[in-house]
Design an enzyme around this catalytic site. Structure first.
Site, PDB file in Angstrom:
ATOM      1  N   GLU A   1       0.852  -1.180   0.000  1.00 55.12           N
ATOM      2  CA  GLU A   1       0.000   0.000   0.000  1.00 55.12           C
ATOM      3  C   GLU A   1       0.894   1.239   0.000  1.00 55.12           C
ATOM      4  OE1 GLU A   1      -2.132  -1.003   3.581  1.00 55.12           O
ATOM      5  OE2 GLU A   1      -2.647  -2.921   2.667  1.00 55.12           O
TER       6      GLU A   1
ATOM      7  N   GLU B   1      -3.828  -7.065   2.928  1.00 52.85           N
ATOM      8  CA  GLU B   1      -2.545  -7.589   3.404  1.00 52.85           C
ATOM      9  C   GLU B   1      -2.341  -9.076   3.107  1.00 52.85           C
ATOM     10  OE1 GLU B   1      -4.489  -5.527   5.063  1.00 52.85           O
ATOM     11  OE2 GLU B   1      -3.221  -3.751   5.266  1.00 52.85           O
TER      12      GLU B   1
ATOM     13  N   GLN C   1       2.056  -2.222   5.432  1.00 52.92           N
ATOM     14  CA  GLN C   1       2.300  -0.817   5.758  1.00 52.92           C
ATOM     15  C   GLN C   1       2.688  -0.580   7.215  1.00 52.92           C
ATOM     16  OE1 GLN C   1      -0.845   2.346   4.921  1.00 52.92           O
ATOM     17  NE2 GLN C   1       0.665   2.668   3.339  1.00 52.92           N
TER      18      GLN C   1
ATOM     19  N   HIS D   1      -0.959   2.111  15.743  1.00 54.74           N
ATOM     20  CA  HIS D   1       0.285   2.504  15.078  1.00 54.74           C
ATOM     21  C   HIS D   1       1.446   2.453  16.063  1.00 54.74           C
ATOM     22  CE1 HIS D   1      -2.830   4.133  12.436  1.00 54.74           C
ATOM     23  NE2 HIS D   1      -1.964   3.943  11.467  1.00 54.74           N
TER      24      HIS D   1
END
Ligand SMILES: Cc1ncc(C[n+]2csc(CCOP(=O)(O)OP(=O)(O)O)c2C)c(N)n1
Ligand SMILES: [Mg+2]
Length: 801
Positions: A492, A523, A545, A590
């Protein structure tokens, strides 16, 4: 009919011979299924799942399948494998028995249940065979639809070989991208997300893939009305049909019992895929399961009388037989003769396979019995040993468990006697001989395995400037792409913008859209693209990613990639590099560092955790020289930190399985990795100010970890150990502790309790404070170390709290 044959005129006799040959093959396959079930019910085999009821479409598929093509399918495909000459009757039964000799069970050397098919891409030394000279099947896995992501990559490889310049020499893998990848799946398994994800991705990528759905209306006991909207996969996929000026699929439907229609359909499908690189979906309808789903259950429980009667009538073999008779291609008598011959051949093959399976085990049994009788003669426990020997000798068809168990039980009886040494030596010899049959090839055993590579340090000009670390990665990738035409990266945002952190900035412009590509948000199939292409000689780098999204791909990593080399006993490989970025940044999705989960799910894939981008680039350089799959996790918060630009880009290599001591010290050893190391270094500076001198070790690679046992050497000096990471408590830190204390026997050198310091058990909260209160901080590390030293020297280091 092969393409060549359809183009030239063939005589009626040739045609007749060919269809009778097909019928014979289908009949042999059917007899294998029938006898296979009996072998399970009489206890000779553990479990059976067979291809009865699906023979005829597989004959048609085999006719269209050419050298260099790849299959990615599931457990119903025995007829296809037989038809392409990759499965004999004896091999079929060897697989059912779990024969551990790859010469007898070439599919998996007894590691997989029967019905899981594979061909050999590698020779016994791990070198590639010429894949364009053989019919190829990627190794099946049991999770339904798990064959789909890999299929995408197998098909995409043809597109790469046809269109990327510089690969002209790769003639062992492709002839101008003419190879088709053939998928097979059961109707019910199309309910899986992996199926839909793959179908969509192949439509976008326009790759030569022919996808067959074997539709028997059931998934074990569950009817199509619970599986598929409108009960028809071809109905609901209609929107994928290509139209003038659109991409998409050619979608075909055909009855699974209609031999001539099947042959025609498969020829058409192959031509479209092979010539135009357009994917094709063939919905093969009205198939049956004459013996039900598998040996564990009977379909009479969930199919009504009407359905069972319909299945008997529309059994594809029965229908083929009718067609042969109605078209005067064979008489009833001729077919009966074929049936009889098939039955006998299968019985003979089964017997030969069983003999071959038991013979070596019987020899081992005899060897131990005679050793035990010799031992008994001079033992105080004569009577007991003889009893064991007699019991073992009386087993008509022994298994190895019974042999080794007897030996180990008797060992206890002679522990204080002179005969012990002989028996102990025999047990060791036997274990060394037998254990590899079950445990070899989790990793490469070739001379290209990761442990064979040696480190090459980065070199620098005296005037080397510090740059944003992402530039080290980018410039190193540049060298990799120019040095290896077979290298390509996709993910991505990896293409046009050069990844979200610009580690690939400008690479697409330089190397083209096929080699540096944007991928959809999917994914699992990004992973599958990588697996399939790596299996066909390319060197893909699949980019996920963020580490937090690896979960979408981890099933396929765990079930397919991590087991590939093992489940083929070293005859297939996928040296795929998975690139991602993670550990510490912002927020719940994240900042994760679920390393314990990862390392425990993917044994068979190396897990590399570089602390900076130079280390990461060095790992990529190392991996390009090896033949093993690996996951590289870059530090998400490290791209804008400064690193010096090496002069030997593409050539420096970070070793795998080797730790690095980044600070020497005498009071305690701290082992850590990745982003956490910078926090550890800060804490160590502050600890030094109060006179506590830490030794810091960067694990660098979690799998494999510290093959030279350098950690224990450090503990021998410091006598104390703290493992720090950002995973949950008891995650990868527990693994490292186990490795150092248990595996490396670190407990011998400890003066304090070995400890771990990890994140909180919850996901990391957002913001700087979220990070501070979720992840180990410099103060946390300082205080943890301080408390350990306080316990040892309370006078010098009074308690902080
Ligand atoms: C992910 C996963 N879930 C469940 C199973 C158990 N299972 C094995 S075969 C099967 C049914 C598959 O049906 P279908 O795809 O229609 O193939 P068929 O056996 O009918 O040819 C199930 C549920 C499995 N192997 N994998
Ligand atoms: Mg089904």
């Amino acid at each position: 009919m092969t393409e060549a044959q359809t183009k030239t005129e063939i005589t009626f006799d040739d045609f007749k011979a060919e269809v009778l040959n097909d019928y014979t093959l289908a009949k042999i396959s059917r007899e294998c299924s029938l006898l296979g079930r009996k072998e399970v019910l009489t206890g000779k085999a553990k479990f059976g799942i067979f291809g009865d009821g699906k023979e005829v479409p597989q004959l048609a598929m085999a006719k269209a399948f050419q050298n260099g093509d790849f299959r990615s399918g599931y457990y119903r495909d025995q007829t296809f494998m037989m038809a392409v000459g990759q499965l004999s009757i004896e091999q079929f039964f060897a697989g059912l028995y779990g024969h551990t000799d790859i010469a007898h069970d070439p599919m998996s050397a007894g590691r997989q249940m029967g019905g899981h098919f594979a061909t050999h891409s590698l020779d016994e030394n791990g070198n590639w065979n010429n894949l364009t000279n053989q019919k190829n099947s990627s190794a099946d896995i049991s999770p339904t639809a798990g064959q789909m992501p890999r299929l995408l990559g197998l098909a995409q490889a043809s597109k790469i070989y046809r269109n990327v310049r510089g690969l002209e020499e790769f003639t062992n893998f492709s002839q101008n991208g003419n190879e088709v990848a053939w998928g097979t799946i059961g109707n019910a398994s199309t309910s899986e997300g992996l199926f839909f994800e793959t179908i969509n991705a192949a439509g976008v990528l326009q790759v030569p893939m022919v996808m067959s759905v074997w539709d028997d209306e059931y998934g074990i006991s569950v009817h199509a009305r619970y599986q598929t909207t409108k009960e028809s996969i071809s109905e609901i996929l209609k929107g994928f049909q290509r139209e003038k000026d659109t991409n998409g699929y050619e979608i075909m439907t055909v009855k699974g019992w209609d031999y001539p229609a099947l042959v025609e359909t498969y020829q058409k499908a192959a031509a479209i895929a092979r010539e135009e690189h357009v994917p094709v979906l063939i919905h093969v309808q009205e198939l049956t399961q004459p013996q039900g789903h598998s040996t564990s259950g009977s379909h009479e429980r969930y199919k009504n009388a009407d359905r069972l009667a319909w299945e008997a009538e529309y059994d594809c073999l029965a229908q083929m037989r009718l067609w042969l008779i109605n078209n005067n291609l064979a008489s009833k008598e001729e077919l009966e003769a074929i049936d009889e011959k098939a039955k006998k051949e299968v019985l003979d093959g089964k017997r030969a396979a069983w003999m071959a399976f038991v013979a070596p085990i019987k020899a081992e049994q005899n060897e131990l019995v005679s050793l035990l009788n010799t031992l008994a003669a001079s033992s105080a426990n004569k009577v007991f040993i003889e009893k064991h020997a007699t019991e073992l000798a009386s087993i008509k068809e022994p298994i190895r468990k019974e042999i080794i168990t007897t030996a180990r039980k008797v060992l206890r009886l002679v522990v204080a006697e002179s005969g012990k040494a002989d028996l102990a030596a025999w047990i060791t010899m036997y274990t060394n001989k037998i254990q590899p049959k079950f445990s070899s090839h989790l990793f490469s055993q070739s001379d290209k395995n990761v442990l064979q590579t040696s480190a090459v340090a980065p070199t620098y000009d005296a005037t080397a400037e510090e740059v944003d670390a992402r530039l080290v990665l980018r410039d190193n990738f540049d060298v990799i792409f120019s040095k290896y035409p077979e290298a390509l990266i996709f993910g991505e945002d990896s293409g046009n913008i050069g990844d979200v952190n610009q580690g690939l900035e400008g690479m697409q412009e330089k190397y083209g859209e096929l080699r540096v590509s944007d991928a959809g948000i999917r994914e699992a199939t990004i992973l599958g693209q990588g697996i399939g292409m790596a299996m066909r000689g390319l060197r893909p780098i699949a980019e996920i990613q963020y580490l937090d999204y690896l979960l979408y791909a981890i099933q396929i990593m765990s079930d397919d990639l991590a087991t590939l080399h093992y489940r083929t006993q070293g005859r297939q490989k996928a040296p795929l590099i998975i690139r991602t970025r993670g550990h510490r940044l912002e927020g719940v999705w994240h900042s994760g560092s679920p390393m314990g989960m990862i390392i425990n799910a993917i044994r068979g894939i190396h897990v590399l955790v570089p602390r900076n981008m130079t280390k990461a680039a060095g790992f990529y350089n190392t991996l390009m020289e090896t033949d093993e799959p690996a996951l590289v996790i870059e530090c998400l918060n490290g791209y804008r930190l400064k690193e010096k630009m090496p002069t030997n880009l593409g050539a420096f290599k970070t070793p795998i399985g080797v730790v690095e001591t980044i600070k020497e010290g005498s009071d305690i050893t701290i082992v850590s990795y990745g982003s956490t190391l910078r926090v550890v270094e800060q804490a160590a500076k502050e600890l030094l100010e109060v006179g506590i001198d830490c030794e810091i070790i960067d694990a660098q690679t979690l799998l494999p970890f510290d093959v030279n046992h350098d950690c224990v050497k450090s503990i021998a000096k410091t006598n104390r150990l703290l493992v720090v990471d950002e995973d949950v408590p008891g995650g990868a830190s527990a693994y490292l502790l186990q490795q150092i204390i248990d595996e490396q026997k670190g407990y011998n050198h400890l003066d304090s309790q070995p400890q771990t310091l990890a994140s909180k058990a919850h996901r990391p909260a957002y913001g700087t404070d979220g990070d501070y209160f979720s992840k180990p901080s410099s103060e946390d590390i300082f205080e943890k170390v301080y408390a350990i030293i306080h316990e040892a020297k309370p006078e010098q280091y009074p308690s902080l709290y």
